[in-house]
Design a protein around this motif. Structure first.
Motif, PDB file in Angstrom:
ATOM      1  N   ALA A   5       0.838  -1.204   0.000  1.00  0.00           N
ATOM      2  CA  ALA A   5       0.000   0.000   0.000  1.00  0.00           C
ATOM      3  C   ALA A   5       0.871   1.251   0.000  1.00  0.00           C
ATOM      4  CB  ALA A   5      -0.934  -0.003   1.198  1.00  0.00           C
ATOM      5  N   ALA A   6       1.966   1.220   0.733  1.00  0.00           N
ATOM      6  CA  ALA A   6       2.895   2.357   0.752  1.00  0.00           C
ATOM      7  C   ALA A   6       3.529   2.568  -0.624  1.00  0.00           C
ATOM      8  CB  ALA A   6       3.972   2.142   1.803  1.00  0.00           C
ATOM      9  N   GLY A  52       2.110   1.772  -3.526  1.00  0.00           N
ATOM     10  CA  GLY A  52       1.061   2.335  -4.366  1.00  0.00           C
ATOM     11  C   GLY A  52       0.887   3.832  -4.144  1.00  0.00           C
ATOM     12  N   LYS A  53       0.936   4.237  -2.889  1.00  0.00           N
ATOM     13  CA  LYS A  53       0.799   5.658  -2.569  1.00  0.00           C
ATOM     14  C   LYS A  53       1.999   6.452  -3.083  1.00  0.00           C
ATOM     15  CE  LYS A  53      -0.057   8.777   1.275  1.00  0.00           C
ATOM     16  NZ  LYS A  53      -0.205   8.908   2.714  1.00  0.00           N
ATOM     17  N   ALA A  54       3.205   5.911  -2.883  1.00  0.00           N
ATOM     18  CA  ALA A  54       4.420   6.584  -3.353  1.00  0.00           C
ATOM     19  C   ALA A  54       4.440   6.696  -4.875  1.00  0.00           C
ATOM     20  CB  ALA A  54       5.655   5.839  -2.856  1.00  0.00           C
ATOM     21  N   LEU A  55       3.989   5.655  -5.551  1.00  0.00           N
ATOM     22  CA  LEU A  55       3.956   5.670  -7.007  1.00  0.00           C
ATOM     23  C   LEU A  55       2.949   6.697  -7.516  1.00  0.00           C
ATOM     24  CD1 LEU A  55       5.170   4.290  -9.512  1.00  0.00           C
ATOM     25  CD2 LEU A  55       3.189   2.802  -9.511  1.00  0.00           C
ATOM     26  N   ALA A  56       1.808   6.803  -6.860  1.00  0.00           N
ATOM     27  CA  ALA A  56       0.806   7.787  -7.260  1.00  0.00           C
ATOM     28  C   ALA A  56       1.337   9.210  -7.080  1.00  0.00           C
ATOM     29  CB  ALA A  56      -0.470   7.594  -6.446  1.00  0.00           C
ATOM     30  N   GLU A  57       2.084   9.444  -6.007  1.00  0.00           N
ATOM     31  CA  GLU A  57       2.673  10.765  -5.780  1.00  0.00           C
ATOM     32  C   GLU A  57       3.728  11.079  -6.841  1.00  0.00           C
ATOM     33  OE1 GLU A  57       4.126  10.601  -1.794  1.00  0.00           O
ATOM     34  OE2 GLU A  57       2.121  10.677  -0.919  1.00  0.00           O
ATOM     35  N   LEU A  86      -1.768  -2.578  -3.406  1.00  0.00           N
ATOM     36  CA  LEU A  86      -1.014  -1.600  -4.193  1.00  0.00           C
ATOM     37  C   LEU A  86      -1.952  -0.833  -5.124  1.00  0.00           C
ATOM     38  CD1 LEU A  86       2.426  -2.027  -5.761  1.00  0.00           C
ATOM     39  CD2 LEU A  86       0.602  -1.153  -7.174  1.00  0.00           C
ATOM     40  N   ALA A  87      -2.829  -1.540  -5.813  1.00  0.00           N
ATOM     41  CA  ALA A  87      -3.748  -0.910  -6.758  1.00  0.00           C
ATOM     42  C   ALA A  87      -4.702   0.051  -6.055  1.00  0.00           C
ATOM     43  CB  ALA A  87      -4.525  -1.974  -7.519  1.00  0.00           C
ATOM     44  N   ARG A 126      -4.981   4.127  -6.518  1.00  0.00           N
ATOM     45  CA  ARG A 126      -6.238   4.813  -6.856  1.00  0.00           C
ATOM     46  C   ARG A 126      -6.536   5.920  -5.865  1.00  0.00           C
ATOM     47  NH1 ARG A 126      -8.585  -0.560  -8.063  1.00  0.00           N
ATOM     48  NH2 ARG A 126      -8.725  -0.690 -10.333  1.00  0.00           N
ATOM     49  N   GLU A 127      -6.341   5.631  -4.583  1.00  0.00           N
ATOM     50  CA  GLU A 127      -6.578   6.648  -3.562  1.00  0.00           C
ATOM     51  C   GLU A 127      -5.603   7.813  -3.707  1.00  0.00           C
ATOM     52  OE1 GLU A 127      -6.349   4.716   0.232  1.00  0.00           O
ATOM     53  OE2 GLU A 127      -8.144   3.505  -0.145  1.00  0.00           O
ATOM     54  N   GLY A 128      -4.404   7.527  -4.232  1.00  0.00           N
ATOM     55  CA  GLY A 128      -3.397   8.568  -4.435  1.00  0.00           C
ATOM     56  C   GLY A 128      -3.671   9.433  -5.651  1.00  0.00           C
TER      57      GLY A 128
END
Length: 112
Positions: free
Chosen positions: A67-68, A70-75, A101-102, A106-108
């Motif tokens: 999850a971390a 996924g968030k880092a990738l979105a940022e 991760l997905a 999405r949340e990011g």
């Protein structure tokens, strides 16, 4: 699970991604026994736009680390101006770490 079954699943997922990826970038996921890696790839140019991995994350479970990532990738994608991607899960089922991760991506702010 045999190697042939894994290859079939991987190729089936890749075929669906190619059909959906008209002008979107591809979010590719690789999962090892310890870590999870994700990158956003521009297949038309053959370059990686953004990448993140759980190698730097030390706390929590593997799912929390995913999850971390996924968030880092979105940022990282938002910093490059990327909003829409196609999710390429490869040979992995949409379950557990891949799903975490997905959902975090999405949340990011990524749209897929």
């Amino acid at each position: 699970m045999s190697a042939q079954t894994t290859l079939r699943r991987k190729l089936r997922a890749r075929r669906k991604v190619r059909q959906a990826a008209a002008e979107r970038l591809r979010l590719s996921v690789y999962r090892s026994s310890k870590h999870i890696y994700a990158q956003i790839i521009d297949d038309s140019k053959g370059v990686t736009v953004a990448a993140a991995s759980s190698a730097a994350v030390k706390d929590g479970s593997k799912t929390d680390a995913a999850a971390a990532v996924g968030k880092a990738l979105a940022e990282a994608a938002a910093a490059k101006g990327v909003k829409q991607v196609v999710f390429d899960r490869g040979q992995y089922k949409y379950h557990g770490r891949v799903k975490a991760l997905a959902e975090a991506a999405r949340e990011g702010g990524l749209d897929f």
